[in-house]
Design a protein around this motif. Structure first.
Motif, PDB file in Angstrom:
ATOM      1  N   ARG A  39      93.726  21.010 -45.210  1.00 40.38           N
ATOM      2  CA  ARG A  39      93.921  19.798 -46.018  1.00 40.38           C
ATOM      3  C   ARG A  39      93.791  18.534 -45.175  1.00 40.38           C
ATOM      4  O   ARG A  39      93.072  17.602 -45.529  1.00 40.38           O
ATOM      5  N   ARG A  40      94.476  18.500 -44.040  1.00 42.92           N
ATOM      6  CA  ARG A  40      94.460  17.290 -43.199  1.00 42.92           C
ATOM      7  C   ARG A  40      93.086  17.030 -42.601  1.00 42.92           C
ATOM      8  O   ARG A  40      92.651  15.881 -42.518  1.00 42.92           O
ATOM      9  N   ARG A  41      92.388  18.083 -42.196  1.00 42.19           N
ATOM     10  CA  ARG A  41      91.061  17.853 -41.611  1.00 42.19           C
ATOM     11  C   ARG A  41      90.084  17.352 -42.666  1.00 42.19           C
ATOM     12  O   ARG A  41      89.202  16.565 -42.376  1.00 42.19           O
ATOM     13  N   ALA A  42      90.238  17.803 -43.925  1.00 39.16           N
ATOM     14  CA  ALA A  42      89.382  17.305 -45.004  1.00 39.16           C
ATOM     15  C   ALA A  42      89.651  15.820 -45.252  1.00 39.16           C
ATOM     16  O   ALA A  42      88.713  15.036 -45.433  1.00 39.16           O
ATOM     17  N   VAL A  43      90.913  15.426 -45.233  1.00 36.85           N
ATOM     18  CA  VAL A  43      91.278  14.013 -45.394  1.00 36.85           C
ATOM     19  C   VAL A  43      90.693  13.191 -44.248  1.00 36.85           C
ATOM     20  O   VAL A  43      90.089  12.133 -44.462  1.00 36.85           O
ATOM     21  N   ALA A  44      90.836  13.679 -43.018  1.00 31.60           N
ATOM     22  CA  ALA A  44      90.319  12.973 -41.840  1.00 31.60           C
ATOM     23  C   ALA A  44      88.796  12.848 -41.893  1.00 31.60           C
ATOM     24  O   ALA A  44      88.243  11.788 -41.571  1.00 31.60           O
ATOM     25  N   THR A  45      88.128  13.915 -42.309  1.00 31.43           N
ATOM     26  CA  THR A  45      86.672  13.887 -42.413  1.00 31.43           C
ATOM     27  C   THR A  45      86.226  12.827 -43.406  1.00 31.43           C
ATOM     28  O   THR A  45      85.304  12.052 -43.135  1.00 31.43           O
ATOM     29  N   GLU A  46      86.877  12.765 -44.540  1.00 33.96           N
ATOM     30  CA  GLU A  46      86.522  11.766 -45.550  1.00 33.96           C
ATOM     31  C   GLU A  46      86.787  10.348 -45.048  1.00 33.96           C
ATOM     32  O   GLU A  46      85.993   9.441 -45.307  1.00 33.96           O
ATOM     33  N   LYS A  47      87.891  10.154 -44.340  1.00 33.71           N
ATOM     34  CA  LYS A  47      88.179   8.826 -43.773  1.00 33.71           C
ATOM     35  C   LYS A  47      87.093   8.421 -42.785  1.00 33.71           C
ATOM     36  O   LYS A  47      86.623   7.284 -42.792  1.00 33.71           O
ATOM     37  N   ALA A  48      86.696   9.357 -41.907  1.00 29.85           N
ATOM     38  CA  ALA A  48      85.662   9.066 -40.920  1.00 29.85           C
ATOM     39  C   ALA A  48      84.330   8.748 -41.591  1.00 29.85           C
ATOM     40  O   ALA A  48      83.640   7.808 -41.207  1.00 29.85           O
ATOM     41  N   ARG A  49      83.980   9.532 -42.599  1.00 27.14           N
ATOM     42  CA  ARG A  49      82.728   9.270 -43.309  1.00 27.14           C
ATOM     43  C   ARG A  49      82.763   7.912 -43.996  1.00 27.14           C
ATOM     44  O   ARG A  49      81.766   7.200 -44.046  1.00 27.14           O
ATOM     45  N   GLY A  50      83.917   7.555 -44.522  1.00 26.45           N
ATOM     46  CA  GLY A  50      84.061   6.248 -45.151  1.00 26.45           C
ATOM     47  C   GLY A  50      83.877   5.103 -44.180  1.00 26.45           C
ATOM     48  O   GLY A  50      83.510   3.999 -44.577  1.00 26.45           O
ATOM     49  N   LEU A  51      84.109   5.360 -42.905  1.00 26.72           N
ATOM     50  CA  LEU A  51      83.920   4.350 -41.861  1.00 26.72           C
ATOM     51  C   LEU A  51      82.529   4.418 -41.241  1.00 26.72           C
ATOM     52  O   LEU A  51      82.227   3.688 -40.304  1.00 26.72           O
ATOM     53  N   GLY A  52      81.695   5.320 -41.738  1.00 22.94           N
ATOM     54  CA  GLY A  52      80.312   5.376 -41.267  1.00 22.94           C
ATOM     55  C   GLY A  52      79.966   6.531 -40.349  1.00 22.94           C
ATOM     56  O   GLY A  52      78.826   6.656 -39.916  1.00 22.94           O
ATOM     57  N   PHE A  53      80.923   7.404 -40.032  1.00 18.63           N
ATOM     58  CA  PHE A  53      80.654   8.563 -39.180  1.00 18.63           C
ATOM     59  C   PHE A  53      80.059   9.672 -40.056  1.00 18.63           C
ATOM     60  O   PHE A  53      80.752  10.567 -40.504  1.00 18.63           O
ATOM     61  N   LYS A  54      78.774   9.610 -40.281  1.00 18.63           N
ATOM     62  CA  LYS A  54      78.099  10.493 -41.236  1.00 18.63           C
ATOM     63  C   LYS A  54      78.032  11.941 -40.765  1.00 18.63           C
ATOM     64  O   LYS A  54      77.874  12.847 -41.569  1.00 18.63           O
ATOM     65  N   ASN A  55      78.144  12.200 -39.452  1.00 22.19           N
ATOM     66  CA  ASN A  55      78.050  13.559 -38.930  1.00 22.19           C
ATOM     67  C   ASN A  55      79.407  14.223 -38.750  1.00 22.19           C
ATOM     68  O   ASN A  55      79.489  15.310 -38.181  1.00 22.19           O
ATOM     69  N   SER A  56      80.474  13.596 -39.209  1.00 20.91           N
ATOM     70  CA  SER A  56      81.794  14.204 -39.058  1.00 20.91           C
ATOM     71  C   SER A  56      81.877  15.468 -39.894  1.00 20.91           C
ATOM     72  O   SER A  56      81.227  15.598 -40.919  1.00 20.91           O
ATOM     73  N   CYS A  57      82.656  16.441 -39.409  1.00 25.49           N
ATOM     74  CA  CYS A  57      82.711  17.723 -40.109  1.00 25.49           C
ATOM     75  C   CYS A  57      84.067  18.396 -39.922  1.00 25.49           C
ATOM     76  O   CYS A  57      84.872  18.015 -39.084  1.00 25.49           O
ATOM     77  N   ASN A  58      84.263  19.415 -40.731  1.00 30.13           N
ATOM     78  CA  ASN A  58      85.465  20.249 -40.680  1.00 30.13           C
ATOM     79  C   ASN A  58      85.206  21.460 -39.808  1.00 30.13           C
ATOM     80  O   ASN A  58      84.162  22.089 -39.920  1.00 30.13           O
ATOM     81  N   TRP A  59      86.179  21.818 -39.026  1.00 30.10           N
ATOM     82  CA  TRP A  59      86.099  23.073 -38.292  1.00 30.10           C
ATOM     83  C   TRP A  59      86.828  24.090 -39.135  1.00 30.10           C
ATOM     84  O   TRP A  59      88.042  24.036 -39.293  1.00 30.10           O
ATOM     85  N   VAL A  60      86.122  25.050 -39.689  1.00 32.37           N
ATOM     86  CA  VAL A  60      86.709  25.919 -40.684  1.00 32.37           C
ATOM     87  C   VAL A  60      87.240  27.242 -40.157  1.00 32.37           C
ATOM     88  O   VAL A  60      87.984  27.916 -40.827  1.00 32.37           O
ATOM     89  N   VAL A  61      86.863  27.629 -38.971  1.00 30.24           N
ATOM     90  CA  VAL A  61      87.301  28.920 -38.463  1.00 30.24           C
ATOM     91  C   VAL A  61      88.426  28.671 -37.453  1.00 30.24           C
ATOM     92  O   VAL A  61      88.415  29.156 -36.331  1.00 30.24           O
ATOM     93  N   TRP A  62      89.410  27.931 -37.874  1.00 27.29           N
ATOM     94  CA  TRP A  62      90.481  27.481 -36.978  1.00 27.29           C
ATOM     95  C   TRP A  62      91.262  28.644 -36.384  1.00 27.29           C
ATOM     96  O   TRP A  62      91.726  28.560 -35.271  1.00 27.29           O
ATOM     97  N   HIS A  63      91.427  29.704 -37.093  1.00 26.45           N
ATOM     98  CA  HIS A  63      92.297  30.788 -36.642  1.00 26.45           C
ATOM     99  C   HIS A  63      91.668  31.624 -35.527  1.00 26.45           C
ATOM    100  O   HIS A  63      92.321  32.467 -34.942  1.00 26.45           O
ATOM    101  N   LEU A  64      90.402  31.399 -35.203  1.00 29.17           N
ATOM    102  CA  LEU A  64      89.765  32.136 -34.116  1.00 29.17           C
ATOM    103  C   LEU A  64      89.851  31.398 -32.788  1.00 29.17           C
ATOM    104  O   LEU A  64      89.393  31.892 -31.768  1.00 29.17           O
ATOM    105  N   CYS A  65      90.422  30.211 -32.803  1.00 30.39           N
ATOM    106  CA  CYS A  65      90.470  29.415 -31.584  1.00 30.39           C
ATOM    107  C   CYS A  65      91.420  30.019 -30.548  1.00 30.39           C
ATOM    108  O   CYS A  65      92.475  30.511 -30.871  1.00 30.39           O
ATOM    109  N   HIS A  66      91.033  29.919 -29.305  1.00 34.03           N
ATOM    110  CA  HIS A  66      91.900  30.342 -28.202  1.00 34.03           C
ATOM    111  C   HIS A  66      92.461  29.080 -27.564  1.00 34.03           C
ATOM    112  O   HIS A  66      91.742  28.344 -26.916  1.00 34.03           O
ATOM    113  N   TYR A  67      93.731  28.832 -27.763  1.00 36.00           N
ATOM    114  CA  TYR A  67      94.359  27.592 -27.289  1.00 36.00           C
ATOM    115  C   TYR A  67      94.659  27.690 -25.821  1.00 36.00           C
ATOM    116  O   TYR A  67      94.875  28.707 -25.267  1.00 36.00           O
TER     117      TYR A  67
END
Length: 112
Positions: A84-112
């Motif tokens: 939810r938060r990344r979708a909100v952030a992506t939309e905010k960035a796009r609204g400011l002109g960052f047309k290539n902003s995207c969501n990282w959808v496979v979050w649970h595979l990340c190795h922190y």
């Protein structure tokens, strides 16, 4: 998620970070980031995304220690725990002109 949303996989994210062409912005809370962090990411809580990515280049670099991505940068990737938060952030960035902003959808595979 809107049909125009660009999504990125874990493999794509690793490739972007390896070649230094992407910026990962973790939009979770400070407590969440303090528990586990993605190497190479910067932390901007979702409620600060709009104001922080609106900073001019010198203010952004002073605050985050990195060069501010340009509006046409190759990738600006937002990460959170569930989506939810990344979708909100992506939309905010796009609204400011960052047309290539995207969501990282496979979050649970990340190795922190």
């Amino acid at each position: 998620m809107a049909s125009s949303d660009k999504e990125i996989s874990y493999g794509d994210l690793k490739a972007l970070l390896a070649k230094g062409s992407g910026l990962v912005v973790d939009v979770r809370s400070k407590d969440e980031v303090d528990r586990e962090r993605i190497a190479g990411s910067i932390h901007i809580p979702v409620e600060s995304v709009e104001s922080d990515i609106s900073l001019d280049a010198s203010e952004f670099q002073f605050k985050f220690g990195i060069v501010k991505p340009s509006l046409d940068s190759s990738e600006l990737v937002f990460h959170c725990q569930m989506g939810r938060r990344r979708a909100v952030a992506t939309e905010k960035a796009r609204g400011l002109g960052f047309k290539n902003s995207c969501n990282w959808v496979v979050w649970h595979l990340c190795h922190y």
